[in-house]
Design a protein around this motif. Structure first.
Motif, PDB file in Angstrom:
ATOM      1  N   SER A 456      -5.228 -11.365  -9.606  1.00 36.11           N
ATOM      2  CA  SER A 456      -3.839 -11.059  -9.954  1.00 36.11           C
ATOM      3  C   SER A 456      -3.334 -12.013 -11.019  1.00 36.11           C
ATOM      4  O   SER A 456      -4.048 -12.887 -11.510  1.00 36.11           O
ATOM      5  CB  SER A 456      -2.955 -11.174  -8.709  1.00 36.11           C
ATOM      6  OG  SER A 456      -2.820 -12.533  -8.350  1.00 36.11           O
ATOM      7  N   ASP A 492      -2.339  -0.497 -14.062  1.00 38.29           N
ATOM      8  CA  ASP A 492      -2.580  -1.535 -13.064  1.00 38.29           C
ATOM      9  C   ASP A 492      -1.331  -1.694 -12.213  1.00 38.29           C
ATOM     10  O   ASP A 492      -0.207  -1.688 -12.728  1.00 38.29           O
ATOM     11  CB  ASP A 492      -2.922  -2.855 -13.764  1.00 38.29           C
ATOM     12  CG  ASP A 492      -3.329  -3.945 -12.788  1.00 38.29           C
ATOM     13  OD1 ASP A 492      -4.495  -3.944 -12.364  1.00 38.29           O
ATOM     14  OD2 ASP A 492      -2.483  -4.787 -12.458  1.00 38.29           O
ATOM     15  N   ASP A 494      -0.581  -4.337 -10.344  1.00 36.78           N
ATOM     16  CA  ASP A 494      -0.176  -5.733 -10.191  1.00 36.78           C
ATOM     17  C   ASP A 494       0.941  -6.051 -11.187  1.00 36.78           C
ATOM     18  O   ASP A 494       0.699  -6.495 -12.318  1.00 36.78           O
ATOM     19  CB  ASP A 494      -1.372  -6.651 -10.411  1.00 36.78           C
ATOM     20  CG  ASP A 494      -1.052  -8.104 -10.101  1.00 36.78           C
ATOM     21  OD1 ASP A 494      -0.011  -8.355  -9.465  1.00 36.78           O
ATOM     22  OD2 ASP A 494      -1.832  -8.983 -10.507  1.00 36.78           O
ATOM     23  N   GLN A 496       4.864  -7.854 -11.513  1.00 35.99           N
ATOM     24  CA  GLN A 496       5.911  -8.688 -10.925  1.00 35.99           C
ATOM     25  C   GLN A 496       7.192  -8.535 -11.742  1.00 35.99           C
ATOM     26  O   GLN A 496       7.154  -8.577 -12.976  1.00 35.99           O
ATOM     27  CB  GLN A 496       5.490 -10.157 -10.900  1.00 35.99           C
ATOM     28  CG  GLN A 496       4.284 -10.429 -10.023  1.00 35.99           C
ATOM     29  CD  GLN A 496       3.875 -11.887 -10.051  1.00 35.99           C
ATOM     30  OE1 GLN A 496       4.550 -12.727 -10.636  1.00 35.99           O
ATOM     31  NE2 GLN A 496       2.746 -12.192  -9.428  1.00 35.99           N
ATOM     32  N   SER A 602      -5.571  -6.845  -4.695  1.00 31.37           N
ATOM     33  CA  SER A 602      -5.192  -7.894  -5.632  1.00 31.37           C
ATOM     34  C   SER A 602      -5.423  -9.277  -5.039  1.00 31.37           C
ATOM     35  O   SER A 602      -5.015  -9.564  -3.913  1.00 31.37           O
ATOM     36  CB  SER A 602      -3.716  -7.727  -6.026  1.00 31.37           C
ATOM     37  OG  SER A 602      -3.341  -8.732  -6.935  1.00 31.37           O
ATOM     38  N   THR A 680       3.593  -5.237  -1.500  1.00 32.68           N
ATOM     39  CA  THR A 680       2.989  -6.559  -1.670  1.00 32.68           C
ATOM     40  C   THR A 680       2.424  -7.095  -0.366  1.00 32.68           C
ATOM     41  O   THR A 680       1.329  -7.651  -0.325  1.00 32.68           O
ATOM     42  CB  THR A 680       4.032  -7.554  -2.221  1.00 32.68           C
ATOM     43  OG1 THR A 680       4.578  -7.031  -3.424  1.00 32.68           O
ATOM     44  CG2 THR A 680       3.400  -8.904  -2.496  1.00 32.68           C
ATOM     45  N   ASP A 683      -0.862  -5.581   0.854  1.00 36.12           N
ATOM     46  CA  ASP A 683      -2.050  -6.167   0.236  1.00 36.12           C
ATOM     47  C   ASP A 683      -2.504  -7.418   0.976  1.00 36.12           C
ATOM     48  O   ASP A 683      -3.642  -7.852   0.838  1.00 36.12           O
ATOM     49  CB  ASP A 683      -1.763  -6.525  -1.235  1.00 36.12           C
ATOM     50  CG  ASP A 683      -1.780  -5.304  -2.132  1.00 36.12           C
ATOM     51  OD1 ASP A 683      -2.220  -4.242  -1.673  1.00 36.12           O
ATOM     52  OD2 ASP A 683      -1.347  -5.412  -3.296  1.00 36.12           O
TER      53      ASP A 683
END
Length: 723
Positions: A456, A492, A494, A496, A602, A680, A683
């Motif tokens: 990540s 993707d 991932d 934030q 991730s 999140t 994961d």
């Protein structure tokens, strides 16, 4: 008359427990209702849950090397851990460094406290520099009482190897003279050398107050950076996740807690009810401790606490199994309770102390989230031992005192036919090996593309895109509408997101984007939201988990494993127990790694937390079985491999229900987190569930079998007759 007195005492104890629980629950409810909405009585939250301050520094030195920037990032990371273990530092662009500190809203106060990172020099009496700030490893204020019982305030310095040598040479040559300390061309201290200082540490005395010592130490620490920095910008940033992250996690915890309590009462009857009350007290104590000790809580931290609630019943399960065994052997309920607690004590202490050793080492040697995880783990261990060994016992004895003494309310231990798991060791080892090989193959296949694991942003860095919008958006709107837009461009998941407070700017952090991808991302927001292309800013950012932090984490884990090995060796007086436990732990880590490699989950900060959690869970589970083997070995005189197999199989069978029940309660908590949590945290919870299953499997099917093999073939008193 005596029974009446006992009943009265028992009723009084239960009433007192009820009042204590009510008080703790009320206190915890105030903390939870305050958390996340800025009131005084709230738990400190991390950047992902509550936001904080983001400060970007410009490197003033010309053409800084990558090594200089990496060293400065690492030292800043260690510097800001005083504010929060969850604070992060990363490189932005070629010559900027960003610091993000959670739980604060006053950037100016942080900047004033941090100080301006500048140049620090140690000079000779003639004004020549003989040592620079980067040769100072640490500087801390301290106080002590002198011979006259007066307080003395000092700054304690620790030097690097290079600094130790330079300082030793210069102090030896200048006893009785002053050696000025110069920060940004200003003398901030002018200490006189009292004697030659050759030990790598020094002490600056004569401070007028502790605050003065603290200011000097702070200037020396921040001046020990490899580069000179100046503030470029500072912002207050919002939570990376919406309020739904907290509410969904709390909902998962509440539902999981109720399910675990019902399970305990159904399986263990009256003892289960006592454990449920103790578990409620434990949960309230965890919440209160987080608040009182000002521990910063992140989403992985919430998951870790929820996991600890499931694990907190483990000691109770061990105790209750022992009580049932004593009842089955003909003991009275009162005697069974006393003996059950006594016999369970060694397993509980050994299992928890082993994990506590790991937490202590991780806390001392780890960085960032590793240090934060260690704090939470240590608190959970101490409180779970207290509630199991003290609170549960008090409640159970009170139930007995008021007249609940019928064996039907406590249950009987069943005499089970020993499972022949040791004889099936080849099949069990083969299954584990197949899973681990699958993980290696998966990592090898993905490694051809340069990413054996799905690293990540925290591990490999990426691109930060700041977009100013015409209006403000909630975190939920960003997640629902904007994140999918970014994902369409990057391919993707991932991603934030961070909101800059006081503005309509939103920062999107993604994997490293090419120029074409950056342009496509900009155009997507221009087309949908009408933003101005000239105002969009894109920068490359480094990993938040630096190579030094990773090295710290690996070093801490390795030292923790060695310390656990030594403790188990000492407690069991047999290195074969220790080696088997550690090998089972390695097995679990590799199985979880296989999950990450195959499912492509991730790998970020939650990866570190997940692995550390599995290490603690796995070793605790194995120790309980080994404790029973140790007990049975003392009772039976083993003369051949048949006797050794019998002890191993009996011990596994006797502890099987405990292993299964603990796994169920822990799994329920994590499963609820996976079911109700945000993306999140899913994961995090998925590989954690795999780790829980693997930890139980390795304790039952791997660790004991390894011990059996080593016992037969290696070391003193080995048994080598035919299998």
């Amino acid at each position: 008359m005596k029974n009446k007195v006992n009943k009265g005492r028992g009723a009084a104890v239960l009433a007192a427990v009820a009042l204590i629980l009510a008080g703790l629950a009320y206190f915890a409810s105030i903390i939870l209702s305050s958390t996340g909405i800025g009131e005084d009585m709230s738990i400190k939250l991390g950047l992902d849950l509550a936001g904080g301050v983001s400060i970007t520094y410009q490197v003033d030195d010309e053409n800084p090397t990558s090594e200089q920037i990496s060293d400065t990032v690492y030292k800043l990371q260690k510097r800001i851990e005083g504010y929060s273990t969850e604070a992060v530092v990363y490189r932005e662009g070629d010559d900027r460094i960003t610091v993000e500190i959670p739980g604060v809203t006053d950037a100016n106060a942080i900047l004033e406290d941090l100080g301006k990172p500048g140049s620090l020099e140690f000079q000779t009496p003639d004004g020549e520099t003989f040592m620079t700030g980067d040769m100072v490893q640490d500087a801390q204020p301290a106080s002590y009482q002198n011979e006259m019982k007066n307080n003395e305030f000092v700054v304690e310095l620790t030097f690097t190897d290079e600094g130790s040598k330079a300082f030793a040479e210069m102090t030896t040559a200048n006893v009785g003279k002053s050696l000025p300390i110069v920060y940004d061309e200003q003398v901030i201290s002018n200490p006189t050398v009292q004697e030659a200082i050759t030990g790598g540490t020094a002490q600056i005395s004569g401070m007028e107050s502790y605050e003065a010592a603290e200011r000097l130490a702070s200037n020396i620490r921040v001046g020990s950076l490899s580069l000179q920095l100046s503030e470029l910008r500072s912002n207050v940033v919002g939570a990376q996740l919406g309020s739904s992250a907290i509410s969904s996690s709390l909902k998962a915890a509440a539902i999981g807690l109720v399910i675990v309590m019902l399970f305990m009462m159904i399986v263990y009857f009256v003892p289960g009810a006592a454990a449920s009350i103790a578990l409620a007290i434990y949960t309230c104590l965890i919440i209160a401790t987080l608040y009182l000790f000002e521990i910063t809580l992140t989403l992985p931290g919430i998951a870790g606490i929820i996991l600890s609630i499931g694990m907190a019943v483990d000691a109770n399960v061990i105790i209750f199994a022992r009580i049932r065994e004593e009842i089955s052997s003909g003991k009275s309920i009162g005697s069974a309770i006393d003996i059950g607690f006594k016999k369970a004590l060694s397993a509980i202490i050994d299992g928890n102390v082993t994990t506590l050793i790991a937490a202590a080492v991780l806390g001392m040697l780890g960085s960032g989230s590793v240090k934060g995880f260690a704090s939470t783990l240590a608190i959970g261990i101490v409180l779970s031992m207290f509630t199991a060994l003290v609170v549960t016992r008090v409640i159970l004895k009170a139930f007995y005192a008021v007249g609940i003494r019928d064996e039907r309310f406590f249950g009987h231990g069943k005499e089970l036919k020993p499972l022949r798991l040791v004889e099936r060791k080849s099949i069990l080892f083969g299954l584990s090996l197949a899973v681990i090989i699958a993980g290696i193959v998966a990592m090898g296949a993905h490694g051809s593309n340069g990413k054996p694991l799905n690293y990540s942003l925290e591990f490999i860095g990426g691109t930060s895109t700041t977009i100013p919008f015409a209006e403000s958006y909630t975190a939920e709107q960003i997640d629902a509408d904007m994140v999918p837009l970014v994902e369409d461009v990057t391919g993707d998941s991932d991603i934030q997101t961070t909101q800059v407070q006081g503005t309509n700017e939103i920062i999107f952090k993604t994997r490293t984007l090419s120029l074409t991808e950056r342009e496509a991302l900009n155009q997507a927001f221009i087309d949908k939201y009408g933003v101005s292309e000239d105002e969009i800013q894109s920068e490359s950012i480094s990993s938040a988990v630096s190579s030094e932090m990773r090295t710290d984490a690996i070093k801490a884990v390795l030292i923790a494993v060695v310390c656990m090995l030594i403790y188990i060796w000492f407690r069991f007086s047999d290195a074969r127990f220790a080696v088997s436990a550690i090998l089972a732990l390695v097995h679990d880590v590799l199985v979880v790694l296989t999950c990450y490699a195959v499912v492509r989950i991730s790998v970020g900060n939650t990866f570190i937390a997940c692995m550390l959690t599995i290490i603690g869970y796995s070793i605790n589970d194995t120790i309980v079985i080994f404790d029973r083997i140790r007990e049975n070995m003392k009772q039976k005189k083993v003369k051949d491999t048949a006797g050794l197999r019998e002890v191993a199989n009996i011990s596994l069978t006797q502890t099987l229900s405990r292993s299964i029940n603990t796994s169920i309660t822990t799994f329920v908590m994590v499963f609820m987190l996976w079911l109700l949590g945000v993306a999140t945290i899913r994961d995090f919870s998925l590989p954690l569930m795999v780790g829980l299953i693997s930890g139980s499997y390795s304790s039952i099917c791997i660790a004991t079998q390894l011990w059996y093999v080593l016992k037969r073939r290696v070391g003193k008193n080995k048994l080598v007759d035919a299998d």
